[in-house]
Design an enzyme around this catalytic site. Sequence first.
Site, mmCIF file in Angstrom:
data_model
loop_
_atom_site.group_PDB
_atom_site.id
_atom_site.type_symbol
_atom_site.label_atom_id
_atom_site.label_comp_id
_atom_site.label_asym_id
_atom_site.label_seq_id
_atom_site.Cartn_x
_atom_site.Cartn_y
_atom_site.Cartn_z
ATOM 1 N N THR A 1 -1.832 -2.442 10.718
ATOM 2 C CA THR A 1 -2.842 -3.479 8.564
ATOM 3 C C THR A 1 -1.204 -4.089 8.197
ATOM 4 O OG1 THR A 1 -3.861 -1.326 8.489
ATOM 5 C CG2 THR A 1 -3.341 -2.261 7.096
ATOM 6 N N ASN B 1 -0.790 10.376 7.469
ATOM 7 C CA ASN B 1 -1.936 10.049 7.775
ATOM 8 C C ASN B 1 -2.490 10.941 7.870
ATOM 9 O OD1 ASN B 1 -0.841 7.351 8.258
ATOM 10 N ND2 ASN B 1 1.279 7.946 9.891
ATOM 11 N N SER C 1 -7.176 11.552 1.394
ATOM 12 C CA SER C 1 -7.315 12.349 -0.191
ATOM 13 C C SER C 1 -6.952 12.033 -1.271
ATOM 14 C CB SER C 1 -7.333 13.837 0.351
ATOM 15 O OG SER C 1 -6.038 13.701 0.402
ATOM 16 N N THR D 1 1.036 -1.233 -0.064
ATOM 17 C CA THR D 1 0.057 -0.218 -0.396
ATOM 18 C C THR D 1 0.676 1.265 -0.034
ATOM 19 O OG1 THR D 1 -0.232 0.041 2.750
ATOM 20 C CG2 THR D 1 -1.812 -0.966 1.256
ATOM 21 N N GLU E 1 6.043 4.740 7.366
ATOM 22 C CA GLU E 1 4.968 5.415 6.622
ATOM 23 C C GLU E 1 6.104 6.790 7.693
ATOM 24 O OE1 GLU E 1 0.658 5.694 7.256
ATOM 25 O OE2 GLU E 1 1.099 4.459 5.409
ATOM 26 N N LYS F 1 3.583 -6.820 3.780
ATOM 27 C CA LYS F 1 3.450 -5.465 3.759
ATOM 28 C C LYS F 1 2.732 -4.593 4.995
ATOM 29 C CE LYS F 1 0.321 -3.294 3.169
ATOM 30 N NZ LYS F 1 -0.391 -2.569 4.449
#
Lengths: 385, 385
Positions: A181, A380, A385, A148, A261, A170
Amino acid sequence: MSVTSALGFDAAGVAVGLKSTGHPDVAVVVNRGPLKVGAAVFTGNRAKANPIIWSQQAIADGVVEAVVLNSGGANCFTGAFGFQTTHQTAEKTAELLGVSPGDILVCSTGLIGTGDEVFRAKVLDGVEKGVAALSPEGGDDAAEAIMTTDSRPKRSEFRGDGWTIGGMAKGAGMLAPGLATMLVVLTTDAVLDAAQADAHLRAATGVSFDRLDSDGCMSTNDQVTLMVSGASDVVPDPHAFRNALIAVCADLARQLQGDAEGASHDITIQVTGAASEADAVTVGRSVARNNLFKAAIFGNDPNWGRVLAAIGTTDAAFDPYDVDVWMNGVRVCTAGGPDRPREEVDLTPRATHVLIDLKVGDAAASILTNDLTHDYVHENSAYAS
Amino acid sequence: MSVTSALGFDAAGVAVGLKSTGHPDVAVVVNRGPLKVGAAVFTGNRAKANPIIWSQQAIADGVVEAVVLNSGGANCFTGAFGFQTTHQTAEKTAELLGVSPGDILVCSTGLIGTGDEVFRAKVLDGVEKGVAALSPEGGDDAAEAIMTTDSRPKRSEFRGDGWTIGGMAKGAGMLAPGLATMLVVLTTDAVLDAAQADAHLRAATGVSFDRLDSDGCMSTNDQVTLMVSGASDVVPDPHAFRNALIAVCADLARQLQGDAEGASHDITIQVTGAASEADAVTVGRSVARNNLFKAAIFGNDPNWGRVLAAIGTTDAAFDPYDVDVWMNGVRVCTAGGPDRPREEVDLTPRATHVLIDLKVGDAAASILTNDLTHDYVHENSAYAS
């Protein structure tokens, strides 16, 4: 080096438009046997995505023929329609493979609350294309299709004494205990029964993925699946196999941490001198979840006061005024006061090591986490968006 | 409007160089009586600063003559020398006021691990200058002197039926349950005994400061002190007084939330339909502490999936697939699926309201928090430098 490193597995990764980028977004991993043994562990979150609810039922008999994974949509909180989508995914895969739908596991990742007719059509298209593309060389494609916000695929393997373990993962965000996740598929051609596979998997995830706590957030979709083909015809030494599985899981966990991230530091919080392993985990996790500590590390600031403030919130056995704290090899706090000057600590390397000696026992544990950065906030806040 | 709003209190705020800016950094609040009743609540952190250790002993008899507060250094994890500094602070204040050192409370705020000879000398200088400057009009100066990264002083008052409650607070970061790096002084000229003061204070902080959870981090130095002068000679109606004290604490808590470090949204998480108030608090806090949710609000993204993922981690009584979630008046999730389109939610106002209806009971609670922003990360990574 991936899920097709072990004998007896085919895999594929295909693109069906779930990702707006056009990158691969559906992966299929099939066990060609002779054994069709499986085990899986799932998120501890009570808010479970539809694929989790399905897979928990499907794994109950310890038989797994294949796993289908999609990125581009979590299919979580999508109501009865969403569960039907998962069900149809399993049915279609089973039909194409000539096996039972109840032996197909499904995993999804992406935004919660998305999973409409278009999503369903694309996933079913992905099943068709994926099964058609299955190959013993498909492991790398599969690892790419489950990404992702990951910047790179995560793969691992271990070559044992006549048997092999392969794996892919992942999960660049929402890494937390009880998994993340995080979608992981592990394969082996060793000969194991379902009870052995389950015991090895729980032992390995308990000291690897369960100790990765990037941002304290637990996902609705986490799943780690182990498939056993037995194609090597070798019954492994149980200790050797378990240690190998731990090594593969730990390797994948490190790769997840290293690609979290927005992170700029990979932080290992090592707790020693604890009265119990549970205490060591509790103390390590309290530090890993402290936003002030995590922001300080981002700023290369060895703010050990925030370490002590974090562990002071736990009920672990220790004396707050007799704790040693080391940062990257420098003891900055001892006996309730400052020790070496904070200027001696170099926090510029990405790899960051915090050692906390509780001085009350012999137990230890390490928690892996990341710093809290501008990029974490940005990624995040912009995710949907 | 401050701690000198109530009769019988003098206060002062002076500058002695603890802050590099030269702004006021030592505050003194003195109870001139006739009653010298006090009550206090402290951080739940086991890692307690020296002033906390001292003040917990000093409050035991329910008598408080004065509170001395300094910014510019937390005097936490500064060893025996640091405790002596607190002790000397109380002794010097007591000597100048002609009272017992055991009736002087001390509060400190600032960086952990700082509190050397220079710090001690400045604090003692501040005591001397502060006592010399005491005045019935000194409340505003005192409120200014306790500021750290606060952008403005926090003050409140309530005029009752012949009695008054005044208050001041500081604490722009580390706001969390069990209080925060939050220092609060409340004063009243109502007539109360020590047991009444303690009961009212615990009831009021339990539903105000304890429900403010800006960043999930609990400080080592939190203290809320209530001083009772009885100077009005009025015995208040107990219910009226408690409600007034709750109102003053809630007002100060809102001011703390509105000035939290780096925040761009003040978020009220209102939980209704809970089986118990404890469940409502647990659910609200799980959302308030979820970094992914907080980053989404920063990005004006009504990502309700993160709300459900957060509450799914709790053990509160509810069905994850029968929860309603509202954001700023729009029901975005119901019955385990999306409801109104997320585009209808306007998250641009600073005041943000999330309503979670658990649909299993009649209990409710609200938690106040803030979003996770670039500025939060910046301010807390640069704090010590």
